[in-house]
Design a protein around this motif. Structure first.
Motif, short mmCIF file in Angstrom:
data_model
loop_
_atom_site.label_atom_id
_atom_site.label_comp_id
_atom_site.label_asym_id
_atom_site.label_seq_id
_atom_site.Cartn_x
_atom_site.Cartn_y
_atom_site.Cartn_z
N GLY A 150 64.33 13.76 55.79
CA GLY A 150 64.49 13.35 57.18
C GLY A 150 65.92 12.96 57.51
O GLY A 150 66.47 13.36 58.54
N VAL A 151 66.53 12.19 56.62
CA VAL A 151 67.93 11.80 56.83
C VAL A 151 68.84 13.02 56.78
O VAL A 151 69.75 13.18 57.60
CB VAL A 151 68.34 10.72 55.81
CG1 VAL A 151 69.83 10.41 55.92
CG2 VAL A 151 67.52 9.45 56.01
N SER A 186 72.36 17.02 59.35
CA SER A 186 72.68 18.43 59.56
C SER A 186 72.62 18.82 61.04
O SER A 186 73.21 19.82 61.43
CB SER A 186 71.75 19.33 58.74
OG SER A 186 70.43 19.26 59.23
N GLY A 187 71.95 18.01 61.85
CA GLY A 187 71.87 18.30 63.28
C GLY A 187 73.05 17.79 64.08
O GLY A 187 73.12 18.00 65.30
N ALA A 192 74.07 3.21 51.77
CA ALA A 192 75.11 3.24 50.72
C ALA A 192 75.89 4.54 50.78
O ALA A 192 77.12 4.56 50.60
CB ALA A 192 74.47 3.04 49.35
N ALA A 193 75.20 5.65 51.04
CA ALA A 193 75.89 6.94 51.15
C ALA A 193 76.83 6.95 52.35
O ALA A 193 77.95 7.44 52.27
CB ALA A 193 74.87 8.08 51.25
N PRO A 243 76.07 15.11 53.27
CA PRO A 243 74.80 15.52 52.65
C PRO A 243 74.81 15.38 51.12
O PRO A 243 73.82 14.95 50.53
CB PRO A 243 74.66 16.98 53.07
CG PRO A 243 75.40 17.07 54.37
CD PRO A 243 76.58 16.13 54.18
N GLN A 244 75.93 15.69 50.50
CA GLN A 244 76.02 15.56 49.04
C GLN A 244 75.94 14.09 48.63
O GLN A 244 75.27 13.74 47.66
CB GLN A 244 77.31 16.17 48.52
CG GLN A 244 77.45 16.08 47.01
CD GLN A 244 78.72 16.74 46.50
OE1 GLN A 244 79.32 17.56 47.18
NE2 GLN A 244 79.11 16.38 45.30
N LEU A 245 76.62 13.22 49.38
CA LEU A 245 76.58 11.79 49.06
C LEU A 245 75.16 11.23 49.24
O LEU A 245 74.72 10.39 48.45
CB LEU A 245 77.57 11.02 49.93
CG LEU A 245 79.05 11.31 49.67
CD1 LEU A 245 79.93 10.60 50.68
CD2 LEU A 245 79.43 10.93 48.24
N LEU A 246 74.46 11.72 50.24
CA LEU A 246 73.06 11.32 50.42
C LEU A 246 72.22 11.76 49.23
O LEU A 246 71.42 10.99 48.71
CB LEU A 246 72.50 11.88 51.73
CG LEU A 246 72.99 11.21 53.00
CD1 LEU A 246 72.71 12.09 54.22
CD2 LEU A 246 72.35 9.83 53.16
#
Length: 191
Positions: free
Chosen positions: A90-91, A96-97, A163-164, A178-181
């Motif tokens: 979901g995050v 990405s949107g 945190a990301a 996205p990678q950090l998430l």
């Protein structure tokens, strides 16, 4: 109908003008040193008008969230997907949107949060509100042992997302959000 559209557009423009003025002042002098009166003056509005748009100065940086995405997202998940993965997906979909301008604004917001304790508290408040919505959407009774465990998992997932965002802000957006998430959720899974 046209009158309502005009008023909505005017409200949106005023909100944007206040935010732009506030961010310019925060960039110039730092978040903590800027007063609501200074923001209102720079935006060309009165202090009462400022408060008609934002409850506090913290709400300029981290406004109230639209949490309506949570219900449809959770309902649309395939059966058997673990809750942390549902939240991560979901995050990721939310991120990405976002277009380039929205990502730039998000980065500025989280840079300010990273640098100010009161904004960190506001961020924690937003996490708590999001967690309550997720738990309610899941139909979980937080007073049962299973429900309490779900509350802990939801809170940990939302904290991982925060945190990301903070790590992304610390690196001035040079890393992929996205990678950090994904890395934050991977760390959560490794515990």
């Amino acid at each position: 109908m046209a009158e309502r559209d005009w008023r909505a557009q005017k409200r949106s423009e005023t909100r944007r003008r206040i935010t732009t003025a506030a961010f310019a002042l925060f960039d110039e002098r730092g978040y903590a040193t800027v007063s609501v009166g200074e923001i209102a003056h720079a935006a060309g509005v009165s202090v009462p008008t400022f408060y008609a748009y934002f409850r506090t100065k913290e709400h300029v940086v981290l406004p109230e969230q639209d949490l309506d995405w949570i219900g449809p997202h959770l309902a649309g998940q395939p059966a058997g997907v673990p809750l942390p993965e549902q939240i991560r997906l979901g995050v990721q979909r939310m991120v990405s949107g976002l277009d380039e301008d929205e990502l730039g604004l998000l980065l500025r917001r989280w840079r300010y949060v990273r640098e100010d304790h009161t904004l960190q508290l506001r961020g924690a408040d937003r996490e708590n509100r999001s967690a309550r919505v997720v738990v309610a959407e899941l139909g979980v009774d937080p007073d049962t042992p299973e429900g309490a465990a779900t509350v802990v998992v939801v809170a940990a997932c939302l904290r991982a997302a925060t945190a990301a965002l903070l790590r992304w802000a610390a690196g001035a957006g040079r890393s992929s959000l996205p990678q950090l998430l994904d890395e934050a959720f991977a760390a959560l899974r490794s515990i």
